[in-house]
Design a protein around this motif. Structure first.
Motif, short mmCIF file in Angstrom:
data_model
loop_
_atom_site.label_atom_id
_atom_site.label_comp_id
_atom_site.label_asym_id
_atom_site.label_seq_id
_atom_site.Cartn_x
_atom_site.Cartn_y
_atom_site.Cartn_z
N ARG A 121 -47.54 34.73 -30.44
CA ARG A 121 -46.40 33.89 -30.09
C ARG A 121 -45.20 34.75 -29.71
O ARG A 121 -44.50 34.48 -28.74
CB ARG A 121 -46.03 33.00 -31.29
N LEU A 122 -45.00 35.83 -30.48
CA LEU A 122 -43.89 36.74 -30.21
C LEU A 122 -44.04 37.36 -28.81
O LEU A 122 -43.07 37.45 -28.06
CB LEU A 122 -43.85 37.84 -31.27
N GLU A 123 -45.27 37.70 -28.46
CA GLU A 123 -45.56 38.27 -27.14
C GLU A 123 -45.18 37.27 -26.04
O GLU A 123 -44.55 37.63 -25.05
CB GLU A 123 -47.06 38.58 -27.07
N LYS A 124 -45.55 35.99 -26.25
CA LYS A 124 -45.23 34.94 -25.27
C LYS A 124 -43.72 34.74 -25.17
O LYS A 124 -43.18 34.54 -24.09
CB LYS A 124 -45.90 33.61 -25.65
N TYR A 125 -43.03 34.81 -26.31
CA TYR A 125 -41.57 34.65 -26.30
C TYR A 125 -40.92 35.78 -25.51
O TYR A 125 -39.96 35.56 -24.78
CB TYR A 125 -41.02 34.63 -27.72
N ALA A 172 -35.32 32.55 -31.30
CA ALA A 172 -36.70 32.34 -31.75
C ALA A 172 -37.39 33.69 -31.98
O ALA A 172 -38.13 33.85 -32.96
CB ALA A 172 -37.47 31.52 -30.71
N ILE A 173 -37.13 34.65 -31.11
CA ILE A 173 -37.71 35.99 -31.26
C ILE A 173 -37.20 36.64 -32.55
O ILE A 173 -37.99 37.18 -33.34
CB ILE A 173 -37.38 36.88 -30.04
N LEU A 176 -38.77 35.02 -35.59
CA LEU A 176 -40.18 35.38 -35.71
C LEU A 176 -40.34 36.84 -36.17
O LEU A 176 -41.20 37.14 -37.00
CB LEU A 176 -40.88 35.16 -34.37
N GLU A 177 -39.49 37.72 -35.67
CA GLU A 177 -39.55 39.13 -36.10
C GLU A 177 -39.18 39.26 -37.57
O GLU A 177 -39.80 40.04 -38.30
CB GLU A 177 -38.64 39.99 -35.22
N GLU A 178 -38.18 38.49 -38.01
CA GLU A 178 -37.81 38.49 -39.43
C GLU A 178 -38.98 38.02 -40.28
O GLU A 178 -39.29 38.59 -41.32
CB GLU A 178 -36.60 37.59 -39.67
N TYR A 179 -39.61 36.96 -39.82
CA TYR A 179 -40.76 36.39 -40.54
C TYR A 179 -41.88 37.42 -40.65
O TYR A 179 -42.47 37.63 -41.71
CB TYR A 179 -41.25 35.13 -39.84
N LEU A 180 -42.18 38.08 -39.51
CA LEU A 180 -43.26 39.08 -39.51
C LEU A 180 -42.92 40.27 -40.40
O LEU A 180 -43.80 40.81 -41.10
CB LEU A 180 -43.56 39.55 -38.08
#
Length: 194
Positions: A121-125, A172-173, A176-180
């Motif tokens: 998902r991060l890649e798509k973002y 959103a990125i 998501l990076e924080e989550y990862l």
């Protein structure tokens, strides 16, 4: 004599535009046009050509000694042609963004993104962010190159939309990076316990 040459030049321009986009007559255009140029948005190419032809007929039938009348209508006609040409060229360059047939699929794809694993998902973002950056820059360039204030305002408005979408994408990125990063920390803690 000057007026006749002007009218002939305008007729040629309209004819060239028509021939270039003849195959697209039934396609709908979803660009937002200035109300001073076209009476409606979201119509077919044929509809916009009909309005351009009305303006052309107006200038052909004009019987005035006033050059200002001719130049006013000629300017409107040129703006109509430019706006339609730009909309059709954008549509041709990025069919995914403008094609009605692909819009439902595009929406489905964006929903599918949310079901992807976080890394994918991060890649798509990031891909989306890159595309939005490109579109934003393109509108800024178009704004600088615009001749009339109407065109400048139109491109400025589009640039602002892309800027807002870009900000949402960046948020959103970041999330998501924080989550990862959090997830990786958790995994490292769990492994160190073992």
């Amino acid at each position: 004599m000057i007026v006749q040459q002007l009218v002939q030049t305008l007729e040629k321009k309209v004819q060239q535009l028509y021939q270039t986009h003849q195959a697209q007559q039934e396609e709908k255009i979803f660009a937002k046009f200035d109300r001073a140029l076209f009476s409606e948005n979201g119509q077919t190419t044929a509809f916009y050509f009909a309005e351009i032809n009305q303006t052309l007929k107006k200038i052909q039938s004009l019987d005035s000694g006033e050059l200002n009348h001719y130049s006013f209508i000629a300017e409107r006609l040129l703006k109509q042609c430019t706006a339609l040409s730009e909309a059709l060229n954008r549509k041709r360059k990025s069919p995914l963004l403008n094609s009605t047939a692909l819009k439902p699929h595009q929406k489905r794809t964006s929903h599918d993104i949310h079901t992807l694993p976080p890394r994918e998902r991060l890649e798509k973002y990031y891909e989306a962010l890159q595309q939005l950056n490109h579109l934003y820059q393109q509108q800024r360039d178009n704004e600088r190159l615009a001749v009339s204030e109407t065109e400048k305002a139109y491109h400025s408005q589009l640039a602002e939309r892309y800027k807002k979408r870009r900000q949402k994408c960046q948020e959103a990125i970041d999330l998501l990076e924080e989550y990862l990063a959090f997830k990786k920390k958790q995994e490292n803690k769990n492994q160190s316990r073992k």
